[in-house]
Design an enzyme around this catalytic site. Structure first.
Site, mmCIF file in Angstrom:
data_model
loop_
_atom_site.group_PDB
_atom_site.id
_atom_site.type_symbol
_atom_site.label_atom_id
_atom_site.label_comp_id
_atom_site.label_asym_id
_atom_site.label_seq_id
_atom_site.Cartn_x
_atom_site.Cartn_y
_atom_site.Cartn_z
ATOM 1 N N ASP A 112 0.861 -1.176 0.000
ATOM 2 C CA ASP A 112 0.000 0.000 0.000
ATOM 3 C C ASP A 112 0.897 1.225 0.000
ATOM 4 O O ASP A 112 1.988 1.204 0.581
ATOM 5 C CB ASP A 112 -0.907 0.012 1.234
ATOM 6 C CG ASP A 112 -1.986 -1.065 1.186
ATOM 7 O OD1 ASP A 112 -2.381 -1.461 0.077
ATOM 8 O OD2 ASP A 112 -2.433 -1.498 2.261
ATOM 9 N N ASP A 120 -7.008 -1.275 -4.638
ATOM 10 C CA ASP A 120 -8.111 -0.904 -3.742
ATOM 11 C C ASP A 120 -9.075 0.054 -4.433
ATOM 12 O O ASP A 120 -10.294 -0.069 -4.300
ATOM 13 C CB ASP A 120 -7.569 -0.259 -2.469
ATOM 14 C CG ASP A 120 -6.673 -1.189 -1.675
ATOM 15 O OD1 ASP A 120 -6.845 -2.413 -1.759
ATOM 16 O OD2 ASP A 120 -5.775 -0.671 -0.969
#
Length: 145
Positions: free
Chosen positions: A112, A128
């Site tokens: 991330d 995402d």
């Protein structure tokens, strides 16, 4: 639109968005050794290893997450087969899911790197956003009709 053309678009969308996700994660892993600020620190690029799923739930339970992912892929495949009219949404969700699944499978974690400087918000990646966009499209189609 004819069915073969829709399936071609499904594959094209998945390949393009999966490639985008994997490329950006690789870039983040190689280039984000220190956080970078964008738009006056409203968005930060910061490298993080996520061992869980949404909001770091199930952290450290890699095998359970992979099994859940496999069931979701089967379900999305079924949805595509029975409702090809939503191919854009389902393809985006599949591309994002496959991007995160690939990281978990290869490395044991998901990379991330996009943080909106809001208290309590998680750090995201492109996959995402692909999943969220796909879900938003399904919801809008359901509401609007």
């Amino acid at each position: 639109m004819n069915l073969n053309r829709e399936w071609f678009f499904v594959l094209e969308i998945i390949i393009i968005f999966l490639t985008l996700d994997l490329w950006t994660k690789e870039w983040a892993e190689k280039n984000l050794n220190a956080p970078r600020s964008l738009f006056g620190s409203k968005i930060q690029l910061v490298y993080v290893r996520n061992y869980g799923i949404a909001f770091n739930r199930l952290s450290g339970k890699k095998n359970l997450i992979l099994i859940i992912n496999l069931f979701l892929f089967i379900y999305l495949g079924y949805l595509l087969y029975t409702d090809i009219s939503n191919y854009l949404a389902y393809s985006l969700i599949l591309a994002g899911g496959l991007g995160n699944f690939t990281g978990r499978l290869q490395k044991g974690y998901v990379i991330d790197f996009i943080y909106f400087n809001l208290k309590g918000w998680p750090i995201f990646n492109i996959a995402d956003f692909e999943v969220l966009l796909g879900i938003a499209i399904v919801m809008i189609k359901e509401i609007v009709g």
